[in-house]
Design a protein around this motif. Structure first.
Motif, mmCIF file in Angstrom:
data_model
loop_
_atom_site.group_PDB
_atom_site.id
_atom_site.type_symbol
_atom_site.label_atom_id
_atom_site.label_comp_id
_atom_site.label_asym_id
_atom_site.label_seq_id
_atom_site.Cartn_x
_atom_site.Cartn_y
_atom_site.Cartn_z
ATOM 1 N N ALA A 26 32.764 8.535 -8.802
ATOM 2 C CA ALA A 26 32.422 7.664 -9.921
ATOM 3 C C ALA A 26 32.226 6.238 -9.454
ATOM 4 N N LEU A 27 33.075 5.794 -8.503
ATOM 5 C CA LEU A 27 32.951 4.433 -8.000
ATOM 6 C C LEU A 27 31.630 4.224 -7.288
ATOM 7 N N ALA A 28 31.226 5.189 -6.449
ATOM 8 C CA ALA A 28 29.989 5.044 -5.680
ATOM 9 C C ALA A 28 28.765 5.009 -6.591
ATOM 10 N N SER A 29 28.823 5.750 -7.703
ATOM 11 C CA SER A 29 27.650 5.821 -8.582
ATOM 12 C C SER A 29 27.376 4.497 -9.283
ATOM 13 N N ASP A 30 28.364 3.588 -9.310
ATOM 14 C CA ASP A 30 28.177 2.313 -9.976
ATOM 15 C C ASP A 30 27.496 1.274 -9.082
ATOM 16 N N ILE A 31 27.375 1.556 -7.784
ATOM 17 C CA ILE A 31 26.794 0.609 -6.844
ATOM 18 C C ILE A 31 25.339 0.998 -6.609
ATOM 19 N N GLN A 32 24.426 0.094 -6.945
ATOM 20 C CA GLN A 32 23.013 0.437 -6.937
ATOM 21 C C GLN A 32 22.248 -0.302 -5.840
ATOM 22 N N TRP A 33 21.155 0.312 -5.416
ATOM 23 C CA TRP A 33 20.162 -0.333 -4.549
ATOM 24 C C TRP A 33 18.795 0.138 -4.998
ATOM 25 N N GLN A 34 17.941 -0.789 -5.354
ATOM 26 C CA GLN A 34 16.572 -0.469 -5.727
ATOM 27 C C GLN A 34 15.673 -0.841 -4.554
ATOM 28 N N PRO A 35 15.259 0.135 -3.746
ATOM 29 C CA PRO A 35 14.474 -0.181 -2.538
ATOM 30 C C PRO A 35 13.142 -0.822 -2.884
ATOM 31 N N VAL A 36 12.620 -1.552 -1.908
ATOM 32 C CA VAL A 36 11.300 -2.163 -2.048
ATOM 33 C C VAL A 36 10.267 -1.061 -2.264
ATOM 34 N N LEU A 44 1.807 -3.601 5.299
ATOM 35 C CA LEU A 44 2.487 -4.075 6.506
ATOM 36 C C LEU A 44 2.147 -3.198 7.709
ATOM 37 N N PRO A 45 2.187 -3.770 8.913
ATOM 38 C CA PRO A 45 2.095 -2.910 10.106
ATOM 39 C C PRO A 45 3.251 -1.913 10.105
ATOM 40 N N ALA A 46 2.987 -0.726 10.622
ATOM 41 C CA ALA A 46 3.983 0.338 10.547
ATOM 42 C C ALA A 46 5.297 -0.050 11.207
ATOM 43 N N ASN A 47 5.220 -0.811 12.321
ATOM 44 C CA ASN A 47 6.448 -1.146 13.034
ATOM 45 C C ASN A 47 7.289 -2.189 12.308
ATOM 46 N N LEU A 48 6.792 -2.749 11.204
ATOM 47 C CA LEU A 48 7.565 -3.697 10.422
ATOM 48 C C LEU A 48 8.122 -3.090 9.136
ATOM 49 N N ILE A 49 7.674 -1.892 8.795
ATOM 50 C CA ILE A 49 8.104 -1.270 7.541
ATOM 51 C C ILE A 49 9.601 -0.991 7.557
ATOM 52 N N GLU A 50 10.083 -0.408 8.650
ATOM 53 C CA GLU A 50 11.509 -0.088 8.748
ATOM 54 C C GLU A 50 12.360 -1.353 8.639
ATOM 55 N N ILE A 128 14.470 7.697 2.458
ATOM 56 C CA ILE A 128 13.561 8.824 2.714
ATOM 57 C C ILE A 128 12.471 8.887 1.644
ATOM 58 N N ASP A 129 12.850 8.660 0.399
ATOM 59 C CA ASP A 129 11.856 8.650 -0.682
ATOM 60 C C ASP A 129 10.797 7.576 -0.445
ATOM 61 N N VAL A 130 11.233 6.406 0.002
ATOM 62 C CA VAL A 130 10.277 5.316 0.270
ATOM 63 C C VAL A 130 9.339 5.715 1.404
ATOM 64 N N TYR A 131 9.886 6.265 2.488
ATOM 65 C CA TYR A 131 9.054 6.693 3.618
ATOM 66 C C TYR A 131 8.015 7.720 3.171
ATOM 67 N N GLN A 132 8.439 8.668 2.358
ATOM 68 C CA GLN A 132 7.514 9.706 1.894
ATOM 69 C C GLN A 132 6.407 9.109 1.029
ATOM 70 N N ASN A 133 6.761 8.155 0.171
ATOM 71 C CA ASN A 133 5.751 7.514 -0.669
ATOM 72 C C ASN A 133 4.781 6.677 0.169
ATOM 73 N N GLN A 228 7.899 9.940 12.237
ATOM 74 C CA GLN A 228 9.049 9.849 13.153
ATOM 75 C C GLN A 228 10.259 9.231 12.457
ATOM 76 N N LEU A 229 10.019 8.253 11.581
ATOM 77 C CA LEU A 229 11.123 7.668 10.822
ATOM 78 C C LEU A 229 11.758 8.704 9.892
ATOM 79 N N LEU A 230 10.923 9.570 9.317
ATOM 80 C CA LEU A 230 11.449 10.627 8.453
ATOM 81 C C LEU A 230 12.284 11.633 9.253
ATOM 82 N N ILE A 231 11.818 11.957 10.468
ATOM 83 C CA ILE A 231 12.584 12.865 11.322
ATOM 84 C C ILE A 231 13.935 12.248 11.677
#
Length: 290
Positions: A26-36, A44-50, A128-133, A228-231
């Motif tokens: 329950a505690l962890a579910s309250d902490i959020q991060w909304q990725p870019v 962006l160039p691929a090497n700057l995305i990560e 991972i969701d961001v990488y896939q998108n 490769q980032l997904l792997i």
């Protein structure tokens, strides 16, 4: 939650086991991060995305909470080691209060460890969701460019090159037909400009923001770099799964420690009860019959 020697049988073990296994979710579910968003990364160039994703995460409440947890875990680890050293060579029925404190410390330690584990799992899944998108949008953009932009750009570049070659040929022909034995100032300036243009092109191609992404020292396409980032992220998921298994075993050990304490406390209470209520013997009852 604090444990005392007055807990009834089984309650101590059950309380600790519940604390170790269920309180952190329950505690962890309250902490959020909304990725870019993937839309802001695709340019962006691929090497700057990560790096951009990691930078975004580092500024999030989730990263702040993880840092706080790491500090708490380090402090609790030191406390556990100190109490363990204190009770390491005592009998099972000795220093019960200290042993109860040790179980409580381990329980709190595992709470923080499991909360951190859940937060890291959540952040990795979102990454991972961001990488896939991003990969999906790269494929879409690549197809559009192949059908439209790349062909037009290539034609324009070829036409510009032909015009430059034609101008250079006309200049050389004019100089030769007019009997010049030395290169004209115009030709000198033209050559200098070409040299500067080449330097600018080299600076662009070697700039950090435009350098091709590399994997193991080899240049790869942007799509391959994201794959490769997904792997790599999948490998991190496997490690987190292993860590989760270790935490579950650690929780089981804390529950067993609590159960052992339960038995020790129960035996101690039985002994105290027996001492408080001495048994009636025949010898002590003789006076009743005289």
């Amino acid at each position: 939650m604090k444990f005392t020697k007055t807990l009834t049988p089984h309650l101590l073990a059950l309380a600790v086991f519940s604390a170790c296994m269920g309180s952190s979710s329950a505690l962890a579910s309250d902490i959020q991060w909304q990725p870019v968003s993937a839309e802001s990364l695709i340019e962006l160039p691929a090497n700057l995305i990560e790096k951009r994703i990691q930078q975004d995460f580092n500024m999030s409440p989730m990263a702040t909470q993880l840092l706080s947890l790491e500090q708490s875990i380090a402090q609790q680890s030191s406390q556990i080691k100190a109490v363990q050293e204190m009770v390491s060579n005592v009998e099972s029925d000795e220093m019960i209060d200290e042993k109860v404190s040790l179980v409580q410390l381990k329980s709190d330690f595992l709470d923080d460890m499991q909360t951190g584990h859940l937060l890291r799992q959540d952040s990795l899944n979102q990454k991972i969701d961001v990488y896939q998108n991003v990969l999906k949008k790269m494929y879409q953009a690549s197809n559009r460019q192949q059908n439209e932009g790349k062909f037009v750009l290539k034609q324009q570049q070829e036409a510009a090159r032909l015009r430059m070659e034609k101008v250079m040929a006309q200049v050389d022909e004019t100089m030769s037909t007019q009997g010049y034995t030395e290169q004209s100032p115009y030709a000198d300036e033209f050559a200098k400009n070409l040299a500067k243009i080449e330097k600018l092109k080299t600076a662009i191609s070697t700039h950090q923001a435009s350098m091709a992404a590399t994997v193991d020292g080899m240049e790869v396409s942007s799509e391959e770099y994201i794959r490769q980032l997904l792997i790599q992220a999948s490998s991190e998921q496997s490690l987190l799964d292993q860590e989760g298994l270790m935490l579950s075993y650690m929780s089981k050990l804390v529950a067993l420690d609590a159960q052992a304490l339960e038995y020790a406390i129960s035996d101690q209470q039985d002994q105290q009860s027996a001492l408080a209520q001495p048994m009636t013997t025949p010898a002590s009852s003789v006076d009743l019959f005289l």
